[in-house]
Motif scaffolding. Structure first.
Motif, PDB file in Angstrom:
ATOM      1  N   TRP A 183     -11.826  51.222 -39.337  1.00 55.69           N
ATOM      2  CA  TRP A 183     -12.354  52.583 -39.110  1.00 55.69           C
ATOM      3  C   TRP A 183     -13.650  52.769 -39.884  1.00 55.69           C
ATOM      4  O   TRP A 183     -14.603  53.362 -39.379  1.00 55.69           O
ATOM      5  N   ASP A 184     -13.665  52.281 -41.117  1.00 57.47           N
ATOM      6  CA  ASP A 184     -14.858  52.356 -41.961  1.00 57.47           C
ATOM      7  C   ASP A 184     -16.058  51.724 -41.223  1.00 57.47           C
ATOM      8  O   ASP A 184     -17.129  52.338 -41.108  1.00 57.47           O
ATOM      9  N   ASP A 185     -15.858  50.525 -40.708  1.00 54.88           N
ATOM     10  CA  ASP A 185     -16.957  49.813 -40.048  1.00 54.88           C
ATOM     11  C   ASP A 185     -17.448  50.541 -38.791  1.00 54.88           C
ATOM     12  O   ASP A 185     -18.623  50.458 -38.430  1.00 54.88           O
ATOM     13  N   LEU A 206     -11.327  59.830 -47.649  1.00 55.84           N
ATOM     14  CA  LEU A 206     -11.777  59.764 -49.054  1.00 55.84           C
ATOM     15  C   LEU A 206     -12.143  58.357 -49.516  1.00 55.84           C
ATOM     16  O   LEU A 206     -12.435  58.154 -50.703  1.00 55.84           O
ATOM     17  N   HIS A 207     -12.179  57.390 -48.588  1.00 54.41           N
ATOM     18  CA  HIS A 207     -12.305  55.997 -49.045  1.00 54.41           C
ATOM     19  C   HIS A 207     -13.604  55.721 -49.797  1.00 54.41           C
ATOM     20  O   HIS A 207     -13.666  54.805 -50.611  1.00 54.41           O
ATOM     21  N   ASP A 208     -14.643  56.484 -49.496  1.00 57.11           N
ATOM     22  CA  ASP A 208     -15.941  56.214 -50.130  1.00 57.11           C
ATOM     23  C   ASP A 208     -16.329  57.266 -51.149  1.00 57.11           C
ATOM     24  O   ASP A 208     -17.500  57.345 -51.540  1.00 57.11           O
ATOM     25  N   VAL A 209     -15.364  58.077 -51.583  1.00 57.79           N
ATOM     26  CA  VAL A 209     -15.694  59.138 -52.533  1.00 57.79           C
ATOM     27  C   VAL A 209     -16.273  58.538 -53.827  1.00 57.79           C
ATOM     28  O   VAL A 209     -17.066  59.188 -54.516  1.00 57.79           O
TER      29      VAL A 209
HETATM   30 FE    FE Z   1     -17.205  53.309 -45.884  1.00 63.44          FE
END
Ligand code: FE
Length: 185
Positions: A154-156, A52-55
């Protein structure tokens, strides 16, 4: 106020927009980040944070290329606020700090900046660039700093076109497990 089904529906129905200028959609990016967290045997809370980090990018109507026009959507704060009534700090704080973690890693890891995608470099400029030494010291005091850095990695890495992952339903089960508002059985 948001409920869990609304949040999952947001990813399911609005997540097919392109993730900034990246080669994956928002939902592919979310699933890849969550899959990387699961592969590292992260806690359920951190897997949900990855999912959900970019919700926050899905909570507004700005175009995907807004950063190219010099607009920062402050998605880490909007997501943190949106999710706060539903999830513990162990989920929302790493999310709120995932942009700060990029600025932190740029300051402390000489090779990190070179691993960032072009869209991520553009947004970095809008987000304040690399941290100053004083900001680094302050960031390290935060008890969620190391979780935010894990989430950032993880995002990257979650930007691989056509990369297979478990389904949204698979990761939604973790969200149900850690949600503060349990629906009646
Ligand atoms: Fe992201």
């Amino acid at each position: 106020m948001a409920d869990l089904d609304q949040i999952i529906d947001l990813l399911r129905h609005r997540g097919h927009s392109q993730y900034g200028g990246e080669a994956v959609t928002q939902v592919e990016h979310a699933l890849q980040a969550a899959a990387l967290a699961e592969e590292e045997r992260a806690s359920a809370e951190l897997i949900v944070a990855a999912l959900l980090h970019d919700v926050g990018h899905l909570l507004h109507e700005l175009p995907n290329d807004a950063p190219d026009a010099g607009i920062d959507d402050h998605h880490e704060n909007s997501a943190g606020n949106y999710l706060r009534s539903l999830f513990p700090e162990t989920v929302t704080e790493p999310i709120r700090l995932h942009v700060a973690a990029k600025r932190y890693l740029c300051a402390i890891d000489a090779g990190y900046r070179g691993t960032l995608s072009q869209p991520s470099l553009v947004s970095l400029g809008l987000q304040g660039g690399e941290m100053t030494p004083a900001e680094v010291t302050e960031f390290r005091k935060n008890s969620y700093a190391s979780d935010a850095v894990r989430l950032r990695r993880w995002d990257d890495a979650a930007k691989v076109p056509n990369h297979p992952t478990p389904s949204l339903s698979h990761f939604a089960a973790y969200a149900r497990q850690v949600c503060l508002q349990q629906s009646p059985a």
